[in-house]
Design an enzyme around this catalytic site. Structure first.
Site, PDB file in Angstrom:
ATOM      1  N   GLU A 143       0.922  -1.214  -0.006  1.00 34.65           N
ATOM      2  CA  GLU A 143      -0.015   0.036   0.086  1.00 34.65           C
ATOM      3  C   GLU A 143       0.939   1.232   0.229  1.00 34.65           C
ATOM      4  OE1 GLU A 143      -4.114  -1.595   1.872  1.00 34.65           O
ATOM      5  OE2 GLU A 143      -2.771  -0.545   3.170  1.00 34.65           O
ATOM      6  N   GLU A 149      -5.364  -8.263  -1.441  1.00 32.11           N
ATOM      7  CA  GLU A 149      -6.363  -8.231  -0.081  1.00 32.11           C
ATOM      8  C   GLU A 149      -7.697  -7.733  -0.465  1.00 32.11           C
ATOM      9  OE1 GLU A 149      -4.699  -5.541   2.800  1.00 32.11           O
ATOM     10  OE2 GLU A 149      -2.885  -6.114   2.481  1.00 32.11           O
TER      11      GLU A 149
HETATM   12  C1  BG6 Z   1      -4.629  -2.950   4.752  1.00 29.80           C
HETATM   13  C2  BG6 Z   1      -3.268  -3.603   5.134  1.00 29.80           C
HETATM   14  O1  BG6 Z   1      -4.484  -1.483   5.065  1.00 29.80           O
HETATM   15  O2  BG6 Z   1      -5.455  -3.503   5.536  1.00 29.80           O
HETATM   16  C3  BG6 Z   1      -3.116  -4.802   6.126  1.00 29.80           C
HETATM   17  O3  BG6 Z   1      -2.167  -3.867   4.082  1.00 29.80           O
HETATM   18  C4  BG6 Z   1      -4.322  -4.510   7.058  1.00 29.80           C
HETATM   19  O4  BG6 Z   1      -1.868  -4.909   6.664  1.00 29.80           O
HETATM   20  C5  BG6 Z   1      -5.559  -4.609   6.157  1.00 29.80           C
HETATM   21  O5  BG6 Z   1      -4.262  -5.593   7.979  1.00 29.80           O
HETATM   22  C6  BG6 Z   1      -6.930  -4.760   7.055  1.00 29.80           C
HETATM   23  O6  BG6 Z   1      -6.845  -3.454   7.964  1.00 29.80           O
HETATM   24  P1  BG6 Z   1      -6.990  -3.686   9.480  1.00 29.80           P
HETATM   25  O7  BG6 Z   1      -7.056  -2.559  10.183  1.00 29.80           O
HETATM   26  O8  BG6 Z   1      -8.424  -4.182   9.641  1.00 29.80           O
HETATM   27  O9  BG6 Z   1      -6.152  -5.059   9.920  1.00 29.80           O
END
Ligand code: BG6
Length: 469
Positions: free
Chosen positions: A170, A362
């Site tokens: 990111e 993701e």
């Molecule tokens: C992304 C990151 O922003 O979102 C991850 O690359 C992160 O590391 C994921 O875990 C989800 O966000 P969160 O805050 O729910 O863990």
């Protein structure tokens, strides 16, 4: 609904959110070890016992069992990161740490044992603390050299085991979370726009250098950038909202443009001019950027947001990059708005813009789960809400593929429950596998298959055929 043959189905984690063992086998301290309560709270002086990431889900010691569970679901790919501070504990050490190198050797071997291809993030929010404290992280040009040494070391070691590489997780988040994303100790409120864009420039150069070195050392390797994708919709058809949306898109697309087109875009030059920003660079760096563009673009997608030119409209909760809530969408308990169609939109948009293969690395629903008896003497989570979220997003990925977008694969975020990045807690769960660990640090760390485990296994086995449109 059928996905392309060889579609890379799988799941994703990051070292700092699952490994634990924060000071074992020569690992150095990294910035996550001093962030016990997440991104929006100040760092501590040193690791404190209330930091769940110090143990996380103990993946460091349990990875064999966990990968076996991923294999049981039929994973073709597993995305994880290498913790930089396992390899170079301080970041600027003369020699790498052999025990750290050995850990990832074993981890990647374990993946290959089941035919699972590793997809490796080189830097996922886990800069060695020493680089943050001594150099102020990516605000400092010297980081490029330390990163170069790190990538040469891991490419030499894992070149035969890892084909897919992502340079920075990111990368656009550094503008919003300079410590987490860029290891920059100076608080955001004290950083000028020049400081921030100079840090971005250092990361762009490092990313292009890594791409160049990867292609030289590993001819079959594929290198991608990784962008936090949030499609922005104008809150209204008011042309002011539309123009503001375009400018907000530019602020994010800039990161993909740098990686795909290899040069500073006109809209950024204008922005720099009008804000008195001058990037310190050299003709050699600009040539490096131009000549070493990425093979594919990867991104995270959780939500969309709206943009309004009216300053009285408040930004809502969400994944790092702020936006105004969309009145047509519902949100998760953490306020992240759920928008399956947004993933089709962003896939089309990115392909129209960059004409590169895309990889969704993701996506997922972070929410509360309840562990219950499964009626067969075991325990499970009846997470129909997660199944619905993932099904609906995957249906839209299928629509984008039908639109002609080349999608390489899909890795759900937190395929096994892990510590969340923004709030550093356990109860915001994403996994197909429940981990018995609670926000207060209690729990046995035992693993349980959720209902979604069986659902995803079926999706993979049918190559998307079991999805419900
Ligand atoms: C992304 C990151 O922003 O979102 C991850 O690359 C992160 O590391 C994921 O875990 C989800 O966000 P969160 O805050 O729910 O863990």
């Amino acid at each position: 609904m059928k996905f392309p043959e060889n579609f890379l189905w799988g799941g994703a984690v990051a070292a700092n959110q699952c490994e634990g063992a924060y000071n074992e086998d020569g690992k150095g301290i990294d910035i996550q070890d001093i962030l016990p309560h997440g991104m929006k709270t100040p760092p501590t002086e040193e690791p404190t016992p209330d930091n769940l990431k110090l143990t996380a889900i103990d993946f460091y010691h349990r990875y064999k069992d966990d990968i076996k569970l991923f294999a049981e679901m039929g994973f073709k790919v597993f995305r994880t990161s290498i913790a930089w501070s396992r390899i170079f504990p301080n970041g600027d050490d003369a020699e790498p740490n052999e025990q750290g190198l050995k850990f990832y050797d074993d981890l990647f071997d374990e993946c290959h044992k089941y035919g699972i291809e590793p997809l490796v993030t080189i830097s996922h929010y886990e800069t060695p603390l020493h680089l943050a404290k001594k150099y102020n992280g990516w605000a400092n040009h010297d980081l490029i050299g330390f990163y170069e040494k790190y990538v040469r070391t891991i490419f030499a070691r894992y070149g035969k085991k890892v084909k897919y590489w992502l340079t920075f997780n990111e990368i656009n988040s550094v503008l919003h979370q300079p410590l987490v994303s860029g290891g920059i100790m100076t608080p955001l409120s004290e950083l000028s726009k020049s400081d921030l864009y100079q840090a971005c420039h250092h990361e762009f150069v490092a990313s292009a250098l890594a791409t160049k070195i990867a292609h030289e050392m590993m001819p079959d390797a594929k290198v991608g950038c990784m962008i936090l994708a949030i499609p922005f919709y104008p809150l209204s058809p008011n042309p002011d909202d539309v123009i503001q949306t375009m400018e907000t898109d530019h602020a994010n697309d800039f990161f993909g443009d740098m990686h795909v087109r290899g040069e500073y875009p006109g809209y950024m030059k204008r922005y720099f001019r009008e804000h008195g920003i001058e990037i310190q660079t050299t003709p050699e760096e600009l040539k490096l950027l131009k000549e070493n563009t990425v093979d594919f673009v990867s991104f995270s997608y959780y939500m969309s947001s709206c943009i309004s030119a009216d300053p009285s409209k408040q930004a809502g909760e969400g994944n790092i990059v702020p936006g105004v809530p969309n009145p047509y969408l519902k949100a998760s308990p953490w306020g992240w708005q759920i928008d399956p169609k947004g993933i089709r939109f962003v896939l089309n948009r990115y392909y129209d813009r960059w004409q590169k293969p895309l990889f969704i690395v993701e996506n997922g629903l972070g929410t509360n789960d309840e562990l219950v008896d499964d009626g067969k003497g075991g325990r499970t989570v009846n997470d129909d809400y997660r199944i619905e979220y993932l099904n609906d997003h995957l249906v839209q990925v299928g629509e984008a593929i039908a639109d002609g977008v080349p999608v390489m694969g899909y890795t759900t975020w937190g395929c096994i429950d892990l510590v969340s990045a923004s709030t550093a807690e356990m109860k915001k769960r994403y996994g197909f596998i429940y981990v018995d660990r609670n926000n207060d640090g209690t729990g046995t760390l035992a693993r349980y298959r959720k209902k979604s485990f069986w659902w995803y296994k079926d999706v993979i086995a049918t190559n998307g055929g079991s999805l419900k449109a």
